[in-house]
Scaffold this active site. Structure first.
Site, PDB file in Angstrom:
ATOM      1  N   LYS A  46       0.838  -1.201   0.000  1.00 47.66           N
ATOM      2  CA  LYS A  46       0.000   0.000   0.000  1.00 47.66           C
ATOM      3  C   LYS A  46       0.879   1.260   0.000  1.00 47.66           C
ATOM      4  O   LYS A  46       0.637   2.204  -0.761  1.00 47.66           O
ATOM      5  CB  LYS A  46      -0.927  -0.002   1.223  1.00 47.66           C
ATOM      6  CG  LYS A  46      -2.079  -0.988   1.082  1.00 47.66           C
ATOM      7  CD  LYS A  46      -2.825  -1.232   2.392  1.00 47.66           C
ATOM      8  CE  LYS A  46      -3.869  -2.339   2.189  1.00 47.66           C
ATOM      9  NZ  LYS A  46      -4.520  -2.788   3.422  1.00 47.66           N
ATOM     10  N   GLN A  70      -4.422  -1.061   9.493  1.00 49.35           N
ATOM     11  CA  GLN A  70      -4.362  -2.432   8.980  1.00 49.35           C
ATOM     12  C   GLN A  70      -4.961  -3.411   9.996  1.00 49.35           C
ATOM     13  O   GLN A  70      -4.588  -3.393  11.167  1.00 49.35           O
ATOM     14  CB  GLN A  70      -2.897  -2.802   8.673  1.00 49.35           C
ATOM     15  CG  GLN A  70      -2.716  -4.172   8.069  1.00 49.35           C
ATOM     16  CD  GLN A  70      -3.337  -4.285   6.670  1.00 49.35           C
ATOM     17  OE1 GLN A  70      -3.247  -3.377   5.860  1.00 49.35           O
ATOM     18  NE2 GLN A  70      -3.985  -5.413   6.410  1.00 49.35           N
ATOM     19  N   ASP A  77     -11.174   3.463   4.046  1.00 55.26           N
ATOM     20  CA  ASP A  77     -11.602   2.061   4.026  1.00 55.26           C
ATOM     21  C   ASP A  77     -13.128   1.953   4.064  1.00 55.26           C
ATOM     22  O   ASP A  77     -13.670   0.863   3.868  1.00 55.26           O
ATOM     23  CB  ASP A  77     -11.021   1.319   5.241  1.00 55.26           C
ATOM     24  CG  ASP A  77      -9.876   0.398   4.866  1.00 55.26           C
ATOM     25  OD1 ASP A  77      -9.763   0.061   3.668  1.00 55.26           O
ATOM     26  OD2 ASP A  77      -9.110   0.016   5.767  1.00 55.26           O
TER      27      ASP A  77
END
Ligand code: NDP
Length: 313
Positions: free
Chosen positions: A53, A97, A120
């Protein structure tokens, strides 16, 4: 023979659009999109995801910061960091994460992210926007958003009259995909572990999205001839044919069988997987775009200019 939905090509196309949107944003406002990725602990798979990422963010020309916290970090440590990132004007997107260590309440952490930086799409504000059809201003979870781009390449944007079945009802994949399919006017059935006769339900689907985490559960004769199949599953299974102790990745769909029936199908790997990071970049660019006061419709137009992603398999 079914057509292959090429997730790598589609993801590359999204990345090119993100780069050009980033260029426009910088030219018009001087803003550089910024993403902060937070990882707690030493989980090797998480480290690999976070590294890719961060690498992709740099490739897109973003300001990218990574915060590595030790496994012993407390919930308060993490909440404090999120507070700092929420207030930092150089950071437009925050990604924590998962999974987090068990002593940290993931839900509390995710809900502490400012909704306008929630790239997200897990905060209640963004979940609510998606559920009520306010998709233009929402941040949609990255994997479902990527699935819709792959579907768009195969079936177009308007799914009116088509029947869609989603296998799986998780908050991260199944439910948001179901909402996106509804918003695209498909007639949607969501199936899960308590559903009876999955095979019969799947056989009625013009569009089948499998997100169950069960290796090759969906068999060829579950597929309606000509259906579009999106396989979200990522399952590591043993592969003795490759040597002792070797493994391979397979999806939730038995690809070889299913491709005999499907009109178009995503492979695993190389289907949905590459789209997830691409959509994270798109969401971050969108967050920076909105924060800079530019019209979101112009961003959507820039991001829609993609090439086809469906090729004969
Ligand atoms: P979850 O475990 O959170 O959810 C799985 C869902 O599948 C649940 O709703 C469960 O039903 C349902 N399910 C499980 N077993 C069966 C069964 N035998 N029959 C019918 N339904 C069943 O998984 P996720 O949604 O997070 O992920 C699903 C898959 O997608 C995994 O393989 C994961 O690795 C992959 N994934 C891939 C991503 C990518 O980037 N390509 C990103 C995220 C996930 P119930 O609710 O009743 O328990």
């Amino acid at each position: 023979m079914s057509k292959l939905i090429d997730g790598k090509a589609a993801a590359q196309s999204v990345i090119e659009q993100v780069k050009s949107a980033t260029g426009v944003l910088q030219h018009e406002t001087g803003t550089v999109p910024g993403i902060a990725v937070v990882i707690v602990g030493e989980d090797p798979a998480s480290k690999v995801y976070v590294a890719s990422k961060s690498r992709m963010a740099k490739e897109c020309g973003f300001h990218s910061v990574q915060h590595d916290l030790s496994t012993e970090s407390s919930e308060v440590d993490l909440l404090t960091l999120i507070g700092i990132l929420n207030a930092d004007p150089r950071v437009h997107g925050i990604l924590v994460q998962l999974p987090l260590p068990p002593h940290i309440d993931s839900g509390r952490i995710l809900q502490a992210i400012a909704p306008e930086k929630d790239v997200d799409g897990f905060t209640f504000v963004n979940v609510g926007k998606l559920g009520t059809g306010e998709i233009a201003s929402a941040f949609v979870p990255c994997t479902p958003a990527g699935c819709m781009i792959l579907l768009e390449g195969a079936r177009g944007r308007d799914l009116s009259g088509l029947s869609a079945v989603v296998l799986g009802r998780s908050n991260i994949v199944g439910k948001p995909i179901a909402n996106l399919l509804l918003a695209a006017h498909a007639t949607v059935t969501v199936a899960h572990s308590r559903t009876k006769d999955l095979a019969a339900i799947c056989r009625a689907a013009d569009i089948l999205v499998a997100a169950v985490g069960r290796p090759e559960m969906v068999r060829g004769d579950w597929i309606k001839p000509g259906a579009t199949v999106i396989d979200v599953g990522i399952n590591r299974v043993s592969a003795p044919d490759k040597g002792q102790g070797k493994t391979r990745i397979v999806g939730d769909v038995a690809y070889a069988e299913a491709s005999e029936w499907a009109g178009a199908i995503t492979p695993v790997p190389g289907g949905v997987g590459p789209m997830t990071i691409a959509m994270l970049m798109a969401n971050t660019a969108k967050a920076a775009w909105i924060a800079s006061g530019l019209e979101i419709a112009d961003f959507d137009t820039l991001l829609c200019d993609r090439g086809p992603c469906v090729t004969p398999s």
